[in-house]
Design an enzyme around this catalytic site. Sequence first.
Site, PDB file in Angstrom:
ATOM      1  N   ASN A   1     -16.118  -1.743   4.162  1.00 57.92           N
ATOM      2  CA  ASN A   1     -15.148  -1.437   5.323  1.00 57.92           C
ATOM      3  C   ASN A   1     -15.801  -0.692   6.265  1.00 57.92           C
ATOM      4  O   ASN A   1     -16.255   0.375   5.970  1.00 57.92           O
ATOM      5  CB  ASN A   1     -13.889  -1.106   5.062  1.00 57.92           C
ATOM      6  CG  ASN A   1     -12.906  -1.091   6.292  1.00 57.92           C
ATOM      7  OD1 ASN A   1     -12.353   0.176   6.341  1.00 57.92           O
ATOM      8  ND2 ASN A   1     -12.779  -1.792   7.143  1.00 57.92           N
ATOM      9  N   GLY A   2     -15.867  -1.050   7.553  1.00 56.44           N
ATOM     10  CA  GLY A   2     -16.625  -0.184   8.740  1.00 56.44           C
ATOM     11  C   GLY A   2     -17.193  -0.854   9.461  1.00 56.44           C
ATOM     12  O   GLY A   2     -18.368  -1.375   9.285  1.00 56.44           O
ATOM     13  N   ASP A   3     -17.119  -1.104  11.009  1.00 56.23           N
ATOM     14  CA  ASP A   3     -17.934  -1.851  11.758  1.00 56.23           C
ATOM     15  C   ASP A   3     -18.042  -3.162  11.750  1.00 56.23           C
ATOM     16  O   ASP A   3     -19.206  -3.821  12.122  1.00 56.23           O
ATOM     17  CB  ASP A   3     -19.244  -0.939  12.177  1.00 56.23           C
ATOM     18  CG  ASP A   3     -18.934   0.660  12.379  1.00 56.23           C
ATOM     19  OD1 ASP A   3     -17.796   0.955  12.928  1.00 56.23           O
ATOM     20  OD2 ASP A   3     -19.790   1.447  12.104  1.00 56.23           O
TER      21      ASP A   3
ATOM     22  N   CYS B   1      -6.493   7.270   4.508  1.00 56.29           N
ATOM     23  CA  CYS B   1      -6.044   7.608   5.899  1.00 56.29           C
ATOM     24  C   CYS B   1      -6.539   9.337   6.310  1.00 56.29           C
ATOM     25  O   CYS B   1      -6.262  10.215   5.634  1.00 56.29           O
ATOM     26  CB  CYS B   1      -4.490   7.619   5.882  1.00 56.29           C
ATOM     27  SG  CYS B   1      -3.830   7.939   7.485  1.00 56.29           S
TER      28      CYS B   1
ATOM     29  N   GLN C   1       0.818  -1.068  -0.054  1.00 54.97           N
ATOM     30  CA  GLN C   1      -0.107  -0.047   0.038  1.00 54.97           C
ATOM     31  C   GLN C   1       0.932   1.370   0.052  1.00 54.97           C
ATOM     32  O   GLN C   1       1.742   1.413   0.919  1.00 54.97           O
ATOM     33  CB  GLN C   1      -1.057   0.037   1.337  1.00 54.97           C
ATOM     34  CG  GLN C   1      -1.841   1.170   1.212  1.00 54.97           C
ATOM     35  CD  GLN C   1      -2.672   1.005   2.331  1.00 54.97           C
ATOM     36  OE1 GLN C   1      -3.789   1.940   2.396  1.00 54.97           O
ATOM     37  NE2 GLN C   1      -2.788   0.016   3.230  1.00 54.97           N
TER      38      GLN C   1
ATOM     39  N   LYS D   1      -8.036   2.328  -1.738  1.00 60.30           N
ATOM     40  CA  LYS D   1      -8.898   2.524  -0.452  1.00 60.30           C
ATOM     41  C   LYS D   1      -9.133   3.860  -0.238  1.00 60.30           C
ATOM     42  O   LYS D   1      -8.254   4.757  -0.321  1.00 60.30           O
ATOM     43  CB  LYS D   1      -8.151   2.116   0.816  1.00 60.30           C
ATOM     44  CG  LYS D   1      -8.549   2.070   2.092  1.00 60.30           C
ATOM     45  CD  LYS D   1      -9.647   1.214   2.386  1.00 60.30           C
ATOM     46  CE  LYS D   1     -10.152   1.445   3.606  1.00 60.30           C
ATOM     47  NZ  LYS D   1      -9.406   1.207   4.932  1.00 60.30           N
TER      48      LYS D   1
ATOM     49  N   ARG E   1     -10.001  -2.688  12.436  1.00 63.56           N
ATOM     50  CA  ARG E   1      -9.723  -2.468  13.949  1.00 63.56           C
ATOM     51  C   ARG E   1     -10.203  -3.627  14.768  1.00 63.56           C
ATOM     52  O   ARG E   1      -9.477  -3.823  15.697  1.00 63.56           O
ATOM     53  CB  ARG E   1     -10.149  -1.046  14.082  1.00 63.56           C
ATOM     54  CG  ARG E   1      -9.515   0.068  13.724  1.00 63.56           C
ATOM     55  CD  ARG E   1     -10.252   1.474  14.142  1.00 63.56           C
ATOM     56  NE  ARG E   1     -11.728   1.470  13.875  1.00 63.56           N
ATOM     57  CZ  ARG E   1     -12.766   1.843  14.315  1.00 63.56           C
ATOM     58  NH1 ARG E   1     -12.424   2.479  15.527  1.00 63.56           N
ATOM     59  NH2 ARG E   1     -13.922   1.770  13.805  1.00 63.56           N
TER      60      ARG E   1
END
Length: 319
Positions: free
Chosen positions: A191-193, A89, A54, A130, A216
Amino acid sequence: MAGVTDVIFRQICKELGADVMVTEFVSAEGIMQADDRTRKYTEFSEEQRPVGVQLFGADGERMGEAARKIIDKGLAGRTPDFIDINFGCPVNKVVARNGGSSLLRDCPVLASVASGVAKAVGDDVPVTAKMRIGWDADSVNAVEVAKILEDSGMQAIAVHGRTRAQGYGGEADWNVIDAVARAVSIPVIGNGDITCGADVLRRKSETAVSGVMIGRAAMQNPWVFREAKHFLETGALMAEICVEERWQLVIRHCRLAVDSGRNGNEKQTLTAMRSRLMAYCKGFPGAKELRQKLCHVSSINEVEDLAAYSIGKAELAEL
């Protein structure tokens, strides 16, 4: 996931069921100017494939040169399966350098970066991106950006369902992710949660995404990949991972990190790992006390002592 998804953590996640992984991101300028310092960010083993390296930056030509260098010179000792561009980011020091999610505010530059890398790489490996859904709530432009990325040669897009302004707060907006997936013809990864198999199933069934990305949640629970696959295959939850097994993995991670020598000697390595260790212990009996103690560990022996204490406390709690 900078500072998290190093070669050792990816090894652990792969063993626990992760399918595709991406290295920690590295600046294109770092690749061009300081191979020795940046080499560790591009390392991966054959067992971790498919894996992408990346990059972030704001100069399409230099980004392309960096990508070409990674492929041609094999900075990791081997060619990655794809190059991934980070437009997501939210960290200030990255945004201040016009990298990461800052380019969501400058679509012409974003397009030049994406096309610059795609043209430089050619057909050798795929190039992916991303992104976040926008800079802030007033400028959610994910569909527009995704179309630009598709036109610029990206072969897949991962979309984090938060704006840059949100950071990691609030909830990920999967309605926007779904809209992106329906607006382009290339694969879109949501992506997310995502914290469990039920989350994976829900998002795959309710949206048009081709897959999901877990970030995460893996920091405290790298078993999430194995658990999610089990749920998708059987519809049943796996038995909860006991505290003893969790500690076994934590200690193994520490030993692998020390043996690798990537962060210096044992003390330097354990000091660098403190935040990682604190993430692992979330949900442990007496987690608050553990986190306070983990803030000061500097040897594997100290971690082992804390593990023994924690396991004993868990066993007492079950009586």
